[in-house]
Scaffold this motif. Structure first.
Motif, PDB file in Angstrom:
ATOM      1  N   GLY A  76       0.837  -1.192   0.000  1.00  0.00           N
ATOM      2  CA  GLY A  76       0.000   0.000   0.000  1.00  0.00           C
ATOM      3  C   GLY A  76       0.868   1.235   0.000  1.00  0.00           C
ATOM      4  N   VAL A  90      -3.501  -0.134  -3.730  1.00  0.00           N
ATOM      5  CA  VAL A  90      -3.064  -1.380  -3.101  1.00  0.00           C
ATOM      6  C   VAL A  90      -2.763  -2.361  -4.226  1.00  0.00           C
ATOM      7  N   ILE A  96      -2.343   5.269   1.319  1.00  0.00           N
ATOM      8  CA  ILE A  96      -2.576   4.101   2.165  1.00  0.00           C
ATOM      9  C   ILE A  96      -1.576   4.131   3.323  1.00  0.00           C
ATOM     10  N   VAL A 120      -1.654  -2.045   5.266  1.00  0.00           N
ATOM     11  CA  VAL A 120      -2.361  -3.187   4.679  1.00  0.00           C
ATOM     12  C   VAL A 120      -2.120  -4.387   5.585  1.00  0.00           C
ATOM     13  N   SER A 159      -7.151  -2.507   4.079  1.00  0.00           N
ATOM     14  CA  SER A 159      -6.242  -1.371   3.926  1.00  0.00           C
ATOM     15  C   SER A 159      -6.812  -0.181   4.678  1.00  0.00           C
TER      16      SER A 159
END
Length: 473
Positions: free
Chosen positions: A265, A271, A297, A300, A311
């Motif tokens: 991420g 992702v 992000i 994850v 995520s």
């Protein structure tokens, strides 16, 4: 406003658009419903009718919901409980048993970045910004420190920390050219060695995410400048390094124990999934990409079955993904137009339309927490004691927010800090233990206090037990 009132208000505002389609769980998982679902794919956010939903209902013991605990135990004694013993155990340990009171486990004048249990729950570690690593022994319901280590080459703070699967060693990272490995076994001579990651010359390098492979031979690092490095412990050298994203990679994880599938991420809002068996270091191509976050992000985490992962994003949203349902190329290109950082981490309206909505193939979105200032971590709840019935995350509200995987609603909010909670950890074998590490200089241990729980109505006594009990468990 009490914590319970705040949870009810958030759930009413953030309730998923498709929640079981107005059906009960029994109706949703009946044979006729399953036959219909095979011909009609489930609507977005409708988790209960998927294979994931059925697995969680079985493993967490949720199929026992609404049944008196004393009756379940009685049926098991008589051999009439048709469900697995592990399902019943998960039900008895997870139903109405979320932690609700806290004590200070560790305190420091600087911010805490790390606070987590090892895979077997026998060791706990805390890491603060001034570079102190404290290892704790976890025996029964006691968590006691047994070793304090001064981190080396701490550029700004210890950024991430990972235990080896055998819990003999651990590795940590900071803003420097190498990783550092330490021994964590109590009573064993201290080991503190460097692992050279060989970044580019004169490069300001940092590994934001670390994880050991399932066979304990390799260490994966998600780094700045969008790269993933693999360090081979047997060879004592970095064996793989490739550009996986256009921006910094904030989190990586292995998809399962085989360690062939990698998830990453990044600040580019994507992702991605990678298969090492077909990966080319010169021209790497992901096997799947997942878009839907409108900001970078921060974390994850894989479920461990190679099919599902979650995520956490700077858009204050956590998403559940099915790797068998990736985004199209058009979706990946649309995600590339998103801002890479929130300046500042502003609060977004969860009902606001986004040009990524048509490309968002996530199974469920979880909203109710705040991501700000740092890489807030998220995880699935333990398999053994909760059946991974929950997902949980830190929050800039100074709390840990626990969501129900199936409904998307807030199951509990552990509110006790004055600053952002960066790291959260749930003990893998004791469902009563959750820890929160915060920037307010405290690590808190959350436990279940029965006295603080609302009184539950006791089921009426059953005068006799029929041998032809029609209930199916």
């Amino acid at each position: 406003e009490s914590s319970g009132q705040r949870i009810d208000r958030r759930n009413s505002l953030l309730r998923p658009r498709y929640l079981y389609r107005g059906q009960s769980l029994d109706e949703m998982c009946s044979p006729s419903a399953l036959e219909y679902q095979n011909d009609h794919p489930p609507a977005p956010n409708n988790v209960a009718c998927t294979d994931l939903g059925r697995e969680i209902l079985l493993r967490s013991g949720a199929k026992f919901a609404g049944t008196a605990t004393c009756r379940l135990l009685r049926n098991r004694e008589l051999g009439r409980c048709r469900g697995s013993d592990s399902s019943l155990k998960a039900h008895l340990t997870s139903t109405h048993a979320l932690p609700n009171t806290s004590t200070v486990l560790a305190e420091d004048q600087s911010r805490y970045f790390i606070g987590r249990f090892s895979a077997h729950g026998e060791v706990y570690v805390t890491c603060c910004q001034r570079g102190l690593i404290t290892l704790h022994d976890v025996t029964g319901r006691k968590i006691t420190p047994f070793r304090t280590i001064n981190g080396r080459n701490i550029g700004w703070s210890i950024v991430d920390f990972a235990f080896s699967p055998d819990e003999a060693f651990a590795v940590y990272s900071s803003w420097c050219d190498c990783l550092h490995m330490i021994s964590v076994v109590k009573g064993v001579d201290q080991v503190h060695s460097q692992l050279d990651m060989r970044p580019e010359p004169d490069e300001h390098f940092c590994a934001f995410s670390l994880q050991f492979s399932g066979d304990n031979t390799q260490i994966m690092a998600g780094c700045n400048y969008g790269r993933i490095f693999i360090y081979d412990r047997m060879r004592g050298d970095r064996t793989l390094g490739f550009f996986a994203h256009k921006r910094d990679i904030n989190s990586t994880c292995f998809g399962d124990d085989s360690s062939n599938i990698l998830f990453s991420g990044s600040d580019d809002c994507c992702v991605r999934a990678w298969d090492r068996r077909s990966l080319s270091e010169e021209s790497p191509r992901p096997v799947a990409s997942f878009v839907g976050h409108s900001a970078g992000i921060t974390c994850v985490d894989a479920k461990g079955d190679g099919r599902y992962l979650i995520s956490n994003g700077k858009d204050h949203c956590m998403k559940l993904w099915d790797v068998r349902n990736p985004a199209s190329q058009a979706g990946v290109e649309a995600a590339g137009q998103q801002p890479t950082r929130m300046r500042p981490f502003m609060i977004l309206d969860p009902t606001r339309a986004s040009h990524l909505d048509e490309h968002d193939h996530c199974v469920m979105s979880y909203r109710g927490h705040l991501v700000r200032s740092t890489l807030v971590r998220c995880h699935f709840s333990p398999l053994e004691t909760t059946g991974q019935r929950y997902v949980y995350t830190g929050s800039a509200y100074g709390s840990c927010v626990i969501y129900d995987v199936l409904s998307g609603e807030v199951a509990a909010e552990l509110d006790g800090h004055q600053a952002v909670v960066r790291d959260v950890s749930w003990h893998p074998k004791n469902p009563d233990f959750i820890t929160t590490a915060s920037w307010d200089g405290q690590v808190r241990l959350w436990e279940r206090n029965v006295a603080d729980e609302p009184m539950q109505e006791m089921p009426e006594a059953v005068p006799g037990w029929r041998s032809d009990d029609s209930d199916s468990y």
